[in-house]
Design an enzyme around this catalytic site. Structure first.
Site, PDB file in Angstrom:
ATOM      1  N   ASP A  63      27.663  29.967  46.350  1.00 36.67           N
ATOM      2  CA  ASP A  63      28.705  29.617  45.385  1.00 36.67           C
ATOM      3  C   ASP A  63      29.284  28.261  45.748  1.00 36.67           C
ATOM      4  OD1 ASP A  63      31.212  29.773  43.694  1.00 36.67           O
ATOM      5  OD2 ASP A  63      30.492  31.817  43.419  1.00 36.67           O
ATOM      6  N   ASP A  89      25.811  24.147  44.911  1.00 39.39           N
ATOM      7  CA  ASP A  89      26.004  23.693  43.533  1.00 39.39           C
ATOM      8  C   ASP A  89      24.638  23.759  42.866  1.00 39.39           C
ATOM      9  OD1 ASP A  89      26.349  22.428  41.107  1.00 39.39           O
ATOM     10  OD2 ASP A  89      27.370  20.666  41.940  1.00 39.39           O
ATOM     11  N   ASN A 129      22.931  34.059  38.652  1.00 41.65           N
ATOM     12  CA  ASN A 129      24.144  34.493  37.959  1.00 41.65           C
ATOM     13  C   ASN A 129      25.106  33.347  37.660  1.00 41.65           C
ATOM     14  OD1 ASN A 129      26.513  36.465  37.340  1.00 41.65           O
ATOM     15  ND2 ASN A 129      27.254  35.211  39.032  1.00 41.65           N
ATOM     16  N   TYR A 142      27.099  26.311  24.757  1.00 36.46           N
ATOM     17  CA  TYR A 142      26.802  27.454  25.628  1.00 36.46           C
ATOM     18  C   TYR A 142      25.641  28.309  25.119  1.00 36.46           C
ATOM     19  CZ  TYR A 142      27.850  31.602  28.511  1.00 36.46           C
ATOM     20  OH  TYR A 142      27.790  32.668  29.378  1.00 36.46           O
ATOM     21  N   LYS A 200      21.947  29.418  26.906  1.00 40.75           N
ATOM     22  CA  LYS A 200      21.589  30.821  27.119  1.00 40.75           C
ATOM     23  C   LYS A 200      20.327  31.209  26.336  1.00 40.75           C
ATOM     24  CE  LYS A 200      24.746  31.872  30.096  1.00 40.75           C
ATOM     25  NZ  LYS A 200      24.397  32.231  31.492  1.00 40.75           N
ATOM     26  N   THR A 257      35.791  40.335  33.683  1.00 44.73           N
ATOM     27  CA  THR A 257      35.724  39.505  34.879  1.00 44.73           C
ATOM     28  C   THR A 257      37.058  38.768  35.065  1.00 44.73           C
ATOM     29  OG1 THR A 257      34.922  37.584  33.665  1.00 44.73           O
ATOM     30  CG2 THR A 257      33.260  39.145  34.496  1.00 44.73           C
TER      31      THR A 257
END
Length: 258
Positions: A38, A64, A91, A156, A160, A191
């Protein structure tokens, strides 16, 4: 019953919080050695420490995914500390939502770099281990935005949609060598980022309630519910599932309109 991921070594991106943290935790609890990658190294280290204290093998690395050198260094460290990787969970991602013509150029580049190219950079770094092992699994966390368009959310869904294409292309390319590549498409999941989104409204409870009313179960999904699907796809229980996508949206995609 034996642990479902015993002997697996899993590299999870975006593992400091949310769905990524739930996946890392679930994989560790099912017997895998887990590398938590992360940009938020502190968050990844806290979870890795918690898992280690509980008796699991866990390593935190700063990564990154939009930077090839960062990815390669993180994967090399994971390999050195845990052994050759058997599993990758792509993820990490970011929400970039604009009206197309009002979108800054940098927003397009950053969205595609993180939400699509980052998955490829990680796959390219981990695939040699999987091929040398004689097989393994890649699980890409896509989104219901990969199938449905919401106005104002550009670019976005472009990224995807591309991630589903990457899933299918790599899955077909390497199937004969034992590598399975699949995706998960979550819908509305509770989340920390989503919870923060509600708090931007004047009436957060009402905003959340409007979304919950659209979902057949009347609630948002939980990160753990996505995580256990990732465990299944990473395990030896899914040997003939490849180049596919499992949607986790509570049935929202089956509703014609509300």
């Amino acid at each position: 019953m034996s642990a479902r991921l015993a002997g697996k070594r899993v590299f999870v991106t975006g593992a400091a919080a949310g769905i990524g943290a739930a996946i890392a935790r679930a994989c560790a609890e099912q017997g895998a050695a887990v590398c938590l990658a992360d940009t938020d190294l502190g968050g990844a280290e806290r979870l890795a420490g918690e898992l280690t204290t509980a008796g699991h093998r866990a390593l935190a690395v700063e990564c990154d995914i939009a930077e090839r050198a960062s990815v390669e260094m993180a994967v090399a460290l994971a390999r050195e500390r845990l052994g050759p990787l058997t599993t990758l969970v792509n993820n990490a991602g970011m929400n970039v939502f604009h009206e197309p013509l009002a979108m800054p150029d940098d927003a397009w580049r950053r969205c595609l770099a993180v939400d699509l190219e980052g998955a490829w950079l990680c796959s390219r770094a981990v695939l040699p281990d999987l091929l040398a092992n004689g097989g393994g699994a890649i699980v890409n966390i896509a989104s219901t935005h990969a199938f449905s368009i919401i106005r104002g959310c550009f670019p976005y869904p472009v990224a995807k949609h591309g991630l589903i294409g990457l899933t299918r292309a790599l899955g077909v390319e390497y199937a004969a060598r034992g590598v399975r590549v699949n995706a998960i498409a979550p819908g509305y999941i509770a989340t920390p980022a989503v919870e923060a989104h509600w708090r931007t409204f004047d009436d957060p409870a009402a905003a959340r309630g409007r979304i919950e009313a659209l979902l057949p179960p009347g609630r948002l999904g939980r990160p753990e519910e996505v995580a256990m699907t990732a465990v299944f796809l990473a395990s030896d229980e899914a040997p003939f599932i490849n180049a596919s996508c499992i949607t986790i949206d509570g049935g929202r995609g089956a509703v014609h309109h509300d």
